[in-house]
Motif scaffolding. Structure first.
Motif, PDB file in Angstrom:
ATOM      1  N   ARG A 611      -2.097  53.737  12.211  1.00 16.00           N
ATOM      2  CA  ARG A 611      -2.611  54.598  13.282  1.00 16.00           C
ATOM      3  C   ARG A 611      -2.051  56.022  13.154  1.00 16.00           C
ATOM      4  O   ARG A 611      -1.729  56.648  14.146  1.00 16.00           O
ATOM      5  CB  ARG A 611      -2.211  54.023  14.643  1.00 16.00           C
ATOM      6  CG  ARG A 611      -2.793  52.644  14.917  1.00 16.00           C
ATOM      7  CD  ARG A 611      -4.211  52.753  15.416  1.00 16.00           C
ATOM      8  NE  ARG A 611      -4.817  51.448  15.669  1.00 16.00           N
ATOM      9  CZ  ARG A 611      -5.981  51.276  16.246  1.00 16.00           C
ATOM     10  NH1 ARG A 611      -6.664  52.338  16.640  1.00 16.00           N
ATOM     11  NH2 ARG A 611      -6.477  50.086  16.415  1.00 16.00           N
ATOM     12  N   TYR A 612      -1.946  56.483  11.920  1.00 18.84           N
ATOM     13  CA  TYR A 612      -1.377  57.813  11.706  1.00 18.84           C
ATOM     14  C   TYR A 612      -2.372  58.895  12.081  1.00 18.84           C
ATOM     15  O   TYR A 612      -3.583  58.708  12.016  1.00 18.84           O
ATOM     16  CB  TYR A 612      -0.981  57.996  10.232  1.00 18.84           C
ATOM     17  CG  TYR A 612       0.001  56.953   9.741  1.00 18.84           C
ATOM     18  CD1 TYR A 612       1.162  56.663  10.450  1.00 18.84           C
ATOM     19  CD2 TYR A 612      -0.243  56.271   8.555  1.00 18.84           C
ATOM     20  CE1 TYR A 612       2.047  55.707   9.999  1.00 18.84           C
ATOM     21  CE2 TYR A 612       0.648  55.305   8.084  1.00 18.84           C
ATOM     22  CZ  TYR A 612       1.789  55.035   8.810  1.00 18.84           C
ATOM     23  OH  TYR A 612       2.665  54.085   8.378  1.00 18.84           O
ATOM     24  N   LYS A 613      -1.842  60.073  12.440  1.00 15.96           N
ATOM     25  CA  LYS A 613      -2.683  61.251  12.656  1.00 15.96           C
ATOM     26  C   LYS A 613      -3.260  61.681  11.308  1.00 15.96           C
ATOM     27  O   LYS A 613      -2.561  61.679  10.301  1.00 15.96           O
ATOM     28  CB  LYS A 613      -1.871  62.393  13.258  1.00 15.96           C
ATOM     29  CG  LYS A 613      -1.505  62.181  14.724  1.00 15.96           C
ATOM     30  CD  LYS A 613      -2.752  62.267  15.596  1.00 15.96           C
ATOM     31  CE  LYS A 613      -2.430  62.019  17.060  1.00 15.96           C
ATOM     32  NZ  LYS A 613      -3.664  61.968  17.865  1.00 15.96           N
ATOM     33  N   SER A 614      -4.546  62.011  11.322  1.00 18.96           N
ATOM     34  CA  SER A 614      -5.201  62.333  10.049  1.00 18.96           C
ATOM     35  C   SER A 614      -6.373  63.260  10.328  1.00 18.96           C
ATOM     36  O   SER A 614      -6.859  63.356  11.457  1.00 18.96           O
ATOM     37  CB  SER A 614      -5.679  61.032   9.384  1.00 18.96           C
ATOM     38  OG  SER A 614      -6.518  61.318   8.298  1.00 18.96           O
ATOM     39  N   LYS A 643     -13.754  63.370  11.606  1.00 16.79           N
ATOM     40  CA  LYS A 643     -13.734  63.381  13.066  1.00 16.79           C
ATOM     41  C   LYS A 643     -14.972  64.090  13.601  1.00 16.79           C
ATOM     42  O   LYS A 643     -15.356  65.150  13.100  1.00 16.79           O
ATOM     43  CB  LYS A 643     -12.470  64.059  13.583  1.00 16.79           C
ATOM     44  CG  LYS A 643     -11.211  63.233  13.353  1.00 16.79           C
ATOM     45  CD  LYS A 643      -9.993  63.861  13.982  1.00 16.79           C
ATOM     46  CE  LYS A 643      -8.777  62.964  13.800  1.00 16.79           C
ATOM     47  NZ  LYS A 643      -7.566  63.552  14.390  1.00 16.79           N
ATOM     48  N   ASP A 678      -7.519  56.927  13.346  1.00 12.68           N
ATOM     49  CA  ASP A 678      -6.869  57.937  14.175  1.00 12.68           C
ATOM     50  C   ASP A 678      -7.629  58.040  15.491  1.00 12.68           C
ATOM     51  O   ASP A 678      -8.675  58.684  15.567  1.00 12.68           O
ATOM     52  CB  ASP A 678      -6.871  59.281  13.431  1.00 12.68           C
ATOM     53  CG  ASP A 678      -6.147  60.373  14.232  1.00 12.68           C
ATOM     54  OD1 ASP A 678      -5.591  60.038  15.299  1.00 12.68           O
ATOM     55  OD2 ASP A 678      -6.156  61.530  13.794  1.00 12.68           O
ATOM     56  N   GLY A 679      -7.094  57.388  16.509  1.00 14.98           N
ATOM     57  CA  GLY A 679      -7.728  57.460  17.824  1.00 14.98           C
ATOM     58  C   GLY A 679      -8.016  56.083  18.392  1.00 14.98           C
ATOM     59  O   GLY A 679      -7.993  55.078  17.689  1.00 14.98           O
TER      60      GLY A 679
END
Length: 1533
Positions: A611-614, A643, A678-679
């Motif tokens: 669940r890393y920011k990307s 995104k 991510d999200g």
């Protein structure tokens, strides 16, 4: 002060002063030391435990009140009095002994401790103290001897003596007042960390003494006796027993056991020289924890306290035989020379007190152990539920819903039932050992023979226990299989009825049941053998001991015979229960292993998805995934979703699109690569998952309600019209699995749930396939598209609808589990690869000019442009020549806007308040009807039932005879001499005694075998009847009854009939004759006892009826509140992936725990009711013992008669208690028969077979409706109002109409799922109402909407009756385009289908349904449009198959898309249950005033500029027609 006289004024004990006198009293030393120090030391010792447990109290700050201030004042007065006494002792000139100084000092210290404890309890919110109550009680009782001594013997000559006299009277008075004050509880504490309850139990504010006697439960019993108890009468669960308190400690200790096992495994590897992994421990992998240690640590406190109570009870058990020995001796000696009368009365009172305190301690013991079992059940159910939410897909393959329900319903319940008797494992051998010691004192070496008999019998129980354990494992496996199959049958009941497959599945279940019965039969015989051996064992031990004793020259007098008989009776319980406990422990061990196996199974790896920011919302790099096992499902997956982008996944059936979504959700096992999201996620599965809740609750799904956003979502997802149509709007209750919604409605609700969640990432698994193209377009534009509600969100869409592909940002093409191409729409078209092929196959499906125009503008390839032009030309020719338009309508992808469920469900819910669909399960009320018992005994067999009663009567008679014979033996002076004649008499007595024992043995054996045979016969017949009835219930029953409720009958209730009821019936009969024996023997010994016995019997009957009326209803309520636990669990398992995707595990866990708590709230009163009764009956037993001893003492009867009478009286407490408990157990468990019989009373379908019908019928396929009317039940309006039409041979009829017009009613009427209210349907000259349902249904073929497959072989799913050859099945598979797939399977036709067909794709499941239809191929075919999605290439193949293979059939098609019926010979337009139009397509389209023309025009089939949904088109067409009618009416007026 003078203290030279020593520590005490006299000896500690003086037998002459205390016992051998007419005026008994204790020595002063004993009164000062034992009678004062004892209670003080008791308080000092147990205060340590009290302070420890109070320190953990969750309550605090009891307000000051008169009661606690008064108790404080009394404690201060006692301190002052004792201090004054000590001061005077130290200053007086009188003779003082050290014991007086010590005792006064101890009293001061003790009363200071009391003051401290009282204040500490106030601070800690402890409203009543058992420790202090018992201290004051002991102190008061122990003070009575000194009080009597003070009054009778103490002089008042000096001031010191006067002070002693007055101070002791005051001291005793204060103690009595203090004891009285402790009869009441303090006020409620001001603060607590528990949550507030609306209706708290009165137990929480009851005093200790009210709790001991369960007086706080009197009100509930009174209400239950006066009227039927209802759920609202039950108090809330105690805070300590709620799931929120019980679950965390269990989790903590179970996780500790997992870690301990893991460390042990690592140490073992290290020891064996294996390389240690340096990686972080993978906690999701299979573990090796144990629930046993976790249960003991989490819930062991009351259990160990119960062990302490058991020790006291064991001690009291032996007090009675010792008193009996003394009483017999007293009676024998008093006939020779006079003895002090008070000794006899002391023994009589002693008998009462021993029995009384045994009753009190038994009540506390059973409450504590039941409470532990109760808590264990809560902890285990919660642990099983939460594990089910975490279990991996690979592990899930090995565990079915039925198996997990059994873990909850049977295995967790087993601990609850077992825990009360676990202490027998240590107390049993202890009692046996002590009893043998006391028997040795009576019979010397004679006891050795008895011990040898026990030693010979014990290994037998071990062998039987081992066999029983193995049988238990086997039975649970078979039971799991049966419950799993039954669950599938209930889920697929509509399909079973439409195909007339019930007999095949009935045979399947009965076959599994027969295997189960074989195991149960073996277990019943072994249990019967155990019962026979261990019930007879005490008598054999007694017989062997007596014979050995007299043969060794002993003289069997009254003391030796009846004291040893009383000791042998004590042996009966542990000797009977100990081997049973071994068997129960074997069963429990099986349950421990089963639950351990499940709780230790592999979980979903949390590292499957990071669940890393990307910069990417979704990213898979070099991903390889599997569903478990060696087969790789997805390989070499590389995907990056930016995104805010709308990304599509396309591909043919089985290419891995759904699996890719699952991989992103973390549901698949990752073998290689990485996945990052991510999200927050919202997920719409291919088959919508709907909860049994209101429509609104299904949409908001636990999120806070935002009215403005909610309304936007409703409109965007095209649900506004549905809300207007539903009887309760968005408050309408949706049935299990969305039973009262159509496929399209369910999908739109699931879509609305996702949109409402306002997540950051959305995963859509082909949601647009279940709605028609115009609704799909509306949803795409308003939800998914660039101007939709999800604009700017990251969206991943699996779709087969090529018209949306130009509007997406990126497309991924999947082939055989790999991504072969990716890029924008234009890039992929330019590459002319797999995507171009996919597009080519799908263009011909498009039926909208506007959509074709959009595609034409985007396509550069000449071949594709020509295809689009051809398709547009085809579309435009519809209005000019509809007969030529054989549109490529899709049987597989017809988009439904009609309800999937029959209109029956809708009609029913309209009639119900608050738009409820499912009926609330009602508890039966009042006494269980005599018919229920008759039903059970008829199932057992009348002769067997009479035989059981007679054999028990013989056993009881032989037992009484043996006791009376023993009395005669011990009274006969001839056996006390050594001459040969007297030896003959001794041998004569022994032989008759042995014969009576043999008669008992034979009677017991017959009883055991009768119950083994009869009860299993009853269990088999009752199950067969239940299955018979359930399979013949109408479909309306299953639409409105939660399946968990029905399944509960096949699991828990049937388990009661299989295992619990036979045992309780057998024990009831044994106890009934045992109680009868007690009253017969005592009345025979002392006839005056009848004067007491008769009122005692009436009092017993009153208590028993008072209790049973309450207990019975509590059991019924508890049974009803159990079903929602399993229903919710089954629902959770089905929606597992959706719940996990939304991160709603905690909410669902809390809901499950709430349901468990509610069930426990209803079952806790049953526990208390049991103990309420037990205490009262045992006290009644103590009264009977008292009167038996009383009459034995006052009447001049011999010592042998005294021994006989009292040895029987001593059994009465346990036998009375057990009889009442067994009466209640029988009555509460017989409710299972009542619950099974409920479905016999339900109205059933018509018979399956009536008259013989020609095997070739129908030959022509002519269908005729004559003034046909139908309603869903009596009192409701007609849904078909006298329709009349004919369908000719081989004619293709399309049926259209808006929702509620009666289309599905017409289909269901053809199969007689609903029956005619008037008129008739005639097929090939036969009125279908005159033939059996199966004669009808087996001659019609339907391709239904429901994709129902059953676990079993593929062959069984296609041909469950084995009616067709393999060649015929292969041909059907070839025609349904499954042959290649099946040929590629190792097992071919024997390929095992998983539960619900989970190991086949949705498309493959639909093809199996087509294969079924091809195999039957009757003359009449009904097509009810399917809702699932497959690729258009396969769809077209299916359409061609239907055209070619069913060309010589009459076909009725329920149309939800008009283009699917444009090639029909004639069209029926239904409106409000009547035929509005019936003509050819050409005629209806040429008449521009027709409703059908309006529909076609509005749907874009005539005028392509229209942009309406099909629902809107139909409604608009009917509105125009209604307007025209109104105009005509006006004109005529």
């Amino acid at each position: 002060m003078s203290s030279d006289q020593g520590f005490c004024p006299d000896e500690l004990w003086d037998t002459d002063l205390t016992w051998r006198t007419d005026d008994p009293r204790f020595t002063e030393c004993f009164m000062h030391v034992a009678l004062v120090w004892g209670p003080c030391l008791f308080l000092a010792f147990f205060s340590l435990f009290d302070v420890y447990f109070r320190s953990k109290s969750r309550y605090s700050d009891i307000p000051w009140s008169f009661l606690n201030l008064f108790k404080m004042l009394l404690a201060i007065l006692l301190i002052a009095l004792s201090a004054t006494e000590l001061a005077i002792i130290l200053t007086t000139d009188a003779t003082i002994y050290n014991v007086q100084i010590t005792t006064a000092s101890i009293k001061i210290a003790t009363f200071v401790l009391v003051l401290i404890l009282q204040y500490y309890h106030k601070i800690k919110g402890h409203r009543t103290s058992g420790l202090l109550f018992n201290f004051w009680l002991l102190l008061m009782v122990f003070a009575i001897p000194e009080l009597l001594f003070t009054i009778n013997y103490r002089t008042q000559d000096t001031q010191w003596e006067q002070f002693q006299y007055i101070s002791y009277i005051v001291y005793f008075s204060i103690i009595c007042v203090m004891l009285f004050a402790n009869f009441f509880a303090d006020k409620a504490p001001r603060h607590t960390t528990y949550r507030k309850y609306a209706n708290p139990s009165p137990e929480l504010h009851s005093s200790f003494i009210r709790q001991v006697f369960f007086q706080w439960f009197d009100k509930t019993c009174w209400v239950g006796w006066r009227r039927t108890l209802e759920e609202k009468d039950i108090y809330d669960i105690n805070p300590d027993d709620a799931s929120e308190e019980l679950v965390p400690p269990f989790d903590k200790y179970f996780n500790e056991s997992v870690e301990k096992a893991r460390r042990k495994e690592q140490q073992l590897k290290k020891k064996n020289g294996e390389k240690q992994s340096t990686e972080v421990t993978e906690t999701w992998r299979r573990t090796n924890g144990s629930i046993l240690g976790a249960m003991v640590k989490a819930y062991g406190g009351p259990f160990w306290f119960a062990g302490f109570l058991q020790l006291i009870i064991n001690g009291l058990t032996f007090a009675s035989p010792l008193l009996l020995n003394e009483l017999i001796t007293y009676v024998a000696l008093s006939s020779i020379f006079p003895l002090p009368a008070w000794q006899g009365w002391a023994m009589v009172v002693g008998f009462f007190l021993v029995s009384f305190f045994t009753a009190i301690f038994n009540g506390l013991y059973y409450k504590a152990t039941f409470l532990v079992g109760f808590r264990i059940r809560t902890g285990l159910i919660s642990a099983i539920y939460r594990k089910a939410l975490r279990i991996s897909s690979a592990a899930k393959k090995d565990t079915t819903v039925g198996e997990i329900v059994n873990l909850m319903a049977v295995d967790a319940q087993r601990f609850f039932e077992l825990i009360s008797y676990v202490h027998i494992l240590w107390s049993g051998p202890l009692i046996i050992g002590v009893a043998i010691y006391f028997i040795w004192e009576q019979l010397n070496y004679g006891v050795i023979a008895g011990v040898l008999v026990m030693i010979l019998i014990t290994p037998l129980s071990g062998i039987i226990a081992a066999k029983l354990r193995n049988l238990q494992v086997e039975q649970m496996k078979i039971k799991d299989e049966r419950v799993k199959s039954m669950n599938e049958i209930l889920n697929g009941m509509k399909v079973l009825k439409l195909y007339a497959w019930e007999p095949s599945f009935e045979k399947l279940i009965l076959g599994i049941r027969e295997k189960e019965m074989v195991v149960l039969r073996k277990a019943a015989v072994l249990n019967a053998g155990t019962y026979f051996v261990w019930t007879l064992a005490p008598f054999l031990v007694q017989l062997a001991s007596y014979i050995t004793y007299v043969l060794l020259g002993g003289r069997l007098d009254a003391n030796k015979a009846f004291v040893s008989a009383a000791l042998f009776n004590i042996l009966r319980f542990p000797m009977a229960m100990f081997p049973m406990m071994i068997a129960f422990m074997a069963q429990a061990w099986v349950s421990v292993k089963r639950i351990n196996n499940f709780l230790n199974s592999e979980e979903i790896d949390p590292n499957n998805v990071t669940r890393y920011k990307s910069e990417y919302a979704l990213q898979i790099l070099h991903g390889t995934f599997t569903w478990g096992g060696e087969t790789t499902t997805l390989k070499n997956i590389n995907m990056k979703v930016k995104k805010g982008n709308l990304t599509a996944i396309v591909g043919s059936v089985g290419s891995g699109k759904t699996s890719l979504i699952s991989a992103l959700l973390g549901e698949m096992q990752k073998l290689d690569g990485s996945v990052n999201v991510d999200g927050s996620i919202a997920y719409v599965p291919q088959q919508a998952w709907i909860q049994n809740a209101t429509l609104k609750d299904n949409i908001i799904f636990g999120r806070p309600f935002n009215k403005e956003w909610y309304n936007k979502v409703i409109d965007a997802c095209a649900l506004r019209a549905d809300l207007a149509m539903l009887p309760g709007g968005d408050q309408t209750e949706i049935g299990e699995k969305g039973i009262n919604l159509s496929g399209g409605q369910k999908q739109r609700v699931a879509l609305a749930r996702a949109v409402y969640s306002q997540a950051e990432v959305f995963l859509f698994d082909d949601p647009l396939s279940a709605v028609d193209s115009h609704v799909g377009k509306h949803i795409f534009d308003n939800v998914l598209g660039e101007n939709g509600l999800l604009k700017g969100k990251s969206r991943l869409l699996v779709t087969h609808a090529v018209v949306y592909l130009p509007k997406v940002d990126e497309i991924y093409v999947m082939v055989n589990g790999e991504i072969t191409e990716s890029g924008s729409y234009k890039q992929l078209l330019a590459e002319k690869g797999a995507f171009s092929e996919f597009l080519t196959q799908h263009i011909q499906e498009i039926d909208d000019d506007e959509e074709l125009q959009v595609l034409q503008e985007t396509v550069q390839d000449d071949n594709l442009k020509k295809m689009l032009e051809r398709q547009q030309s085809t579309m435009s020719s519809v209005s000019s020549n509809p007969e030529k338009s054989s549109l490529s309508g899709s049987i597989r992808r017809r988009k439904t806007s009609q309800r999937r469920q029959s209109e029956k469900s809708l009609k029913e819910i309209e009639e119900k308040p608050k738009a409820r669909l499912t009926e609330t399960e009602e508890a039966a009320t009042g006494a269980v009807g005599i018919k229920v018992y008759i039903r059970y005994f008829q199932s057992i067999g009348i002769l067997l039932s009479i035989g059981a009663v007679l054999s028990n009567a013989v056993n009881s008679g032989a037992s009484i005879g043996a006791s009376l014979w023993l009395e005669e033996w011990t009274n006969d002076s001839r056996v006390l001499e050594d001459d040969p004649i007297d030896m003959w008499w001794r041998n004569f007595y022994m032989i008759i005694y042995a014969i009576l024992g043999l008669a008992q043995a034979l009677a017991l054996l017959i009883t055991s075998l009768i119950f083994a045979i009869g009860c299993l016969r009853a269990a088999r017949d009752l199950h067969a009847k239940l299955l018979f009835n359930v399979l013949r219930l109408p479909m309306s029953f299953f639409d409105t009854t939660p399946l968990g409720r029905v399944l509960n009958r096949f699991s828990k209730d049937l388990d009661v009939i299989d295992n619990v009821l036979p045992m309780t019936m057998r024990f009831w009969m044994v106890m009934f004759f045992a109680v009868l024996s007690v009253f017969v023997v005592i009345s025979y010994s002392t006839p005056m006892f009848l004067a007491v016995a008769i009122p005692m019997i009436f009092l017993y009957y009153f208590i028993q009826r008072f209790y049973v009326s309450t207990s019975r209803q509590l059991k019924r309520i508890e049974s009803i509140t159990r079903s929602p636990i399993y229903t919710h669990f089954s629902e959770t398992i089905t929606g597992q992936s959706t719940i996990r995707a939304y991160g709603e595990e905690n909410r669902f866990t809390l809901e499950s725990e709430k349901r468990v708590d509610y069930n426990q709230m209803m079952s806790y009163p049953s526990i208390i009711a049991n103990r309420w009764l037990g205490v009262r009956l045992e006290i009644l037993g103590a009264v009977i013992v008292f009167f038996a001893a009383f009459f034995a003492l006052i009447f001049d009867i011999g010592p042998s008669t005294v021994g006989l009478s009292i040895s029987y009286a001593l059994q009465v407490s346990s036998t009375l208690n057990m009889l009442c408990r067994m009466t209640t157990e029988v009555e509460t468990n017989i409710v299972a028969i009542e619950r099974l019989d409920e479905y016999s009373d339900e109205k059933q379908e018509a018979p399956w077979k009536t008259i013989d019908v020609d095997e070739t019928w129908p030959q022509k396929g002519v269908v005729e409706f004559r003034d046909f009317q139908v309603r869903y039940r009596e009192g409701l309006e007609l849904v078909l109002k006298g329709i009349t039409f004919n369908v000719n041979t081989l004619e293709k009829i399309g049926i259209v109409g808006r929702t509620g017009a009666g289309k599905s009613s017409l289909t269901l009427s053809l199969f007689r799922i609903i029956e005619a209210a008037g008129g008739k349907i005639i097929i090939d000259g036969i009125d279908i109402s005159t033939i059996g349902l199966h004669s009808l249904r087996s001659r019609l073929t339907i391709i239904p909407q429901d994709l129902v497959l059953f676990s079993g072989s593929l062959r069984m799913n296609i041909d469950p009756f084995n009616s067709y050859s393999d060649d015929a099945i292969w041909k059907a598979l070839e025609q349904s385009h499954l042959k290649t797939f099946v040929k590629g399977l190792n097992d071919g036709l024997e390929y095992k289908i998983a539960e619900g067909g989970e190991n086949l794709s949705v498309g493959q499941r639909q093809l199996v349904c087509l294969a079924r239809a091809l195999l039957r191929k009757t003359k009449v075919l009904i097509l009810d449009e399917a809702t699932a999605a497959i690729d258009i290439e396969t769809d077209e193949l299916i359409q061609n198959t239907i055209r070619t293979q069913f060309k010589d059939c009459t076909i009725l098609t329920i149309a939800h898309r008009l283009n699917t019926i444009m090639d029909s010979d004639r069209i029926i337009v239904l409106d409000k249950g009547e035929i509005a139009e019936f003509d050819t397509v050409d005629a209806l389209l040429s008449n521009k005033d027709s409703i059908f023309y309006g529909m076609a025009k509005n749907a874009g089939l005539v005028n392509t500029t229209a942009d309406m949904t099909i629902d809107e088109a139909i409604d608009e067409a009917f509105r125009i027609d209604d307007d025209d009618n109104n105009k005509n009416e006006t004109t005529r007026m």
